[in-house]
Scaffold this active site. Sequence first.
Site, mmCIF file in Angstrom:
data_model
loop_
_atom_site.group_PDB
_atom_site.id
_atom_site.type_symbol
_atom_site.label_atom_id
_atom_site.label_comp_id
_atom_site.label_asym_id
_atom_site.label_seq_id
_atom_site.Cartn_x
_atom_site.Cartn_y
_atom_site.Cartn_z
ATOM 1 N N LYS A 1 0.844 -1.190 0.000
ATOM 2 C CA LYS A 1 0.000 0.000 0.000
ATOM 3 C C LYS A 1 0.881 1.242 0.000
ATOM 4 O O LYS A 1 1.787 1.370 0.827
ATOM 5 C CB LYS A 1 -0.917 0.016 1.236
ATOM 6 C CG LYS A 1 -1.885 1.201 1.224
ATOM 7 C CD LYS A 1 -2.815 1.162 2.409
ATOM 8 C CE LYS A 1 -2.220 1.780 3.643
ATOM 9 N NZ LYS A 1 -2.089 3.257 3.607
ATOM 10 N N ASP B 1 -3.524 4.278 -1.847
ATOM 11 C CA ASP B 1 -4.419 4.749 -0.785
ATOM 12 C C ASP B 1 -4.314 6.264 -0.661
ATOM 13 O O ASP B 1 -3.576 6.777 0.170
ATOM 14 C CB ASP B 1 -4.039 4.041 0.528
ATOM 15 C CG ASP B 1 -4.637 4.701 1.755
ATOM 16 O OD1 ASP B 1 -5.744 5.255 1.654
ATOM 17 O OD2 ASP B 1 -3.980 4.652 2.822
ATOM 18 N N LYS C 1 -7.295 8.057 -0.732
ATOM 19 C CA LYS C 1 -8.592 8.416 -0.131
ATOM 20 C C LYS C 1 -9.169 9.673 -0.774
ATOM 21 O O LYS C 1 -9.402 10.683 -0.113
ATOM 22 C CB LYS C 1 -8.454 8.644 1.378
ATOM 23 C CG LYS C 1 -7.994 7.431 2.165
ATOM 24 C CD LYS C 1 -8.028 7.708 3.658
ATOM 25 C CE LYS C 1 -7.486 6.560 4.473
ATOM 26 N NZ LYS C 1 -6.033 6.327 4.318
ATOM 27 N N ASP D 1 -13.617 14.560 -3.066
ATOM 28 C CA ASP D 1 -13.703 15.841 -3.783
ATOM 29 C C ASP D 1 -14.967 15.808 -4.624
ATOM 30 O O ASP D 1 -15.758 14.864 -4.520
ATOM 31 C CB ASP D 1 -12.439 16.005 -4.655
ATOM 32 C CG ASP D 1 -12.039 17.469 -4.828
ATOM 33 O OD1 ASP D 1 -12.945 18.291 -5.072
ATOM 34 O OD2 ASP D 1 -10.842 17.784 -4.748
ATOM 35 N N THR E 1 -10.274 3.997 11.025
ATOM 36 C CA THR E 1 -10.068 3.100 12.171
ATOM 37 C C THR E 1 -9.420 3.809 13.363
ATOM 38 O O THR E 1 -9.374 3.266 14.455
ATOM 39 C CB THR E 1 -9.186 1.908 11.766
ATOM 40 O OG1 THR E 1 -7.978 2.413 11.182
ATOM 41 C CG2 THR E 1 -9.886 1.016 10.761
ATOM 42 N N ARG F 1 2.854 -0.334 10.712
ATOM 43 C CA ARG F 1 3.918 -0.298 11.725
ATOM 44 C C ARG F 1 4.242 -1.622 12.403
ATOM 45 O O ARG F 1 5.430 -1.857 12.695
ATOM 46 C CB ARG F 1 3.594 0.799 12.761
ATOM 47 C CG ARG F 1 3.783 2.210 12.171
ATOM 48 C CD ARG F 1 3.064 3.275 12.953
ATOM 49 N NE ARG F 1 1.624 3.187 12.776
ATOM 50 C CZ ARG F 1 0.750 4.058 13.258
ATOM 51 N NH1 ARG F 1 1.182 5.092 13.969
ATOM 52 N NH2 ARG F 1 -0.545 3.911 13.041
HETATM 53 O O1 LIG Z 1 -7.418 3.509 3.877
HETATM 54 C C1 LIG Z 1 -6.572 3.075 4.677
HETATM 55 O O2 LIG Z 1 -5.689 2.324 4.296
HETATM 56 C C2 LIG Z 1 -6.759 3.383 6.100
HETATM 57 C C3 LIG Z 1 -8.054 3.638 6.513
HETATM 58 C C4 LIG Z 1 -8.354 3.661 7.882
HETATM 59 O O3 LIG Z 1 -9.524 3.802 8.284
HETATM 60 N N1 LIG Z 1 -7.345 3.505 8.770
HETATM 61 C C5 LIG Z 1 -6.040 3.314 8.383
HETATM 62 O O4 LIG Z 1 -5.180 3.150 9.270
HETATM 63 N N2 LIG Z 1 -5.724 3.326 7.046
HETATM 64 C C6 LIG Z 1 -4.296 3.196 6.626
HETATM 65 O O5 LIG Z 1 -3.797 1.920 7.041
HETATM 66 C C7 LIG Z 1 -2.460 2.031 7.505
HETATM 67 C C8 LIG Z 1 -2.387 1.492 8.904
HETATM 68 O O6 LIG Z 1 -1.075 1.523 9.344
HETATM 69 P P1 LIG Z 1 -0.628 1.001 10.782
HETATM 70 O O7 LIG Z 1 -1.512 1.669 11.800
HETATM 71 O O8 LIG Z 1 0.802 1.433 10.879
HETATM 72 O O9 LIG Z 1 -0.803 -0.504 10.761
HETATM 73 C C9 LIG Z 1 -2.052 3.495 7.368
HETATM 74 O O10 LIG Z 1 -1.290 3.615 6.184
HETATM 75 C C10 LIG Z 1 -3.358 4.252 7.229
HETATM 76 O O11 LIG Z 1 -3.236 5.360 6.365
#
Ligand SMILES: O=C(O)c1cc(=O)[nH]c(=O)n1[C@@H]1O[C@H](COP(=O)(O)O)[C@@H](O)[C@H]1O
Length: 231
Positions: free
Chosen positions: A33, A60, A62, A65, A119, A210
């Site tokens: 991603k 990603d 998002k 617009d 999330t 992470r």
């Molecule tokens: O669309 C996403 O990927 C995304 C949506 C969401 O609701 N929450 C979310 O954490 N993400 C992405 O998912 C990844 C989560 O990363 P970690 O929290 O490091 O595991 C990040 O790159 C966020 O930008």
Amino acid sequence: MSDPKILVALDYDNQQQALQLVDQLKPNLCGLKVGKEMFTLFGPEFVKTLVNKGFKVFLDLKFHDIPNTVAKACKAAAELGVWMVNVHASGGSKMMHAAREALEGYENRPLLIAVTLLTSMDEVAYSEIGFKRDLPEQVEHLAGIAKSAGLDGVVCSAWEARRLKEQLGTEFKLVTPGIRPPGSEIGDQSRIMTPEQAVVAGSDYLVIGRPITKASDPLKALYEISESIVS
Ligand SMILES: O=C(O)c1cc(=O)[nH]c(=O)n1[C@@H]1O[C@H](COP(=O)(O)O)[C@@H](O)[C@H]1O
């Protein structure tokens, strides 16, 4: 090649560091991603590099617009050869329809996925932005309009996965970030589940950043997570 279950979120500020990990990975082990940080720093060329290495790439960004702008942005993403792209469901049905239409005609069109509620949001943060439904209902509502607009699935937390599969069917894809293996740091996430729980709940794709990228041995962390979800 079947779809990878794990999508590694490459949230690095250093391209070499990201590629050092990528070069140890195989496209059948995981997808990749690229989010706002790496895209802003390194642009479409970085995305193309990953696509050319044979990986399924989730762009990603998002998009959120007006319909015309989002449609054109989705088309631009498709031109990069990405496998998955996302928009915010709260951009509305018209916007999602326009995005879906813009991807018609591509031989290998990217999966189009709508973000429901991030999330990182807990009940307190959610109540602050003023939606009236309770949080799971709002996710279900947004997922419903995304499905009606012809999208392939949604980003949600694994906590909402079971209900969404019941309501929207098994074919509608659920992409779940907020994944935390037992004992790992939660950081800024709120609605979290372990990889194993998320798969049991019905998640199709686990987005994990992470817990892999910040691990002392990222490859080992990825293999351990992969093993934990093999039934
Ligand atoms: O669309 C996403 O990927 C995304 C949506 C969401 O609701 N929450 C979310 O954490 N993400 C992405 O998912 C990844 C989560 O990363 P970690 O929290 O490091 O595991 C990040 O790159 C966020 O930008």
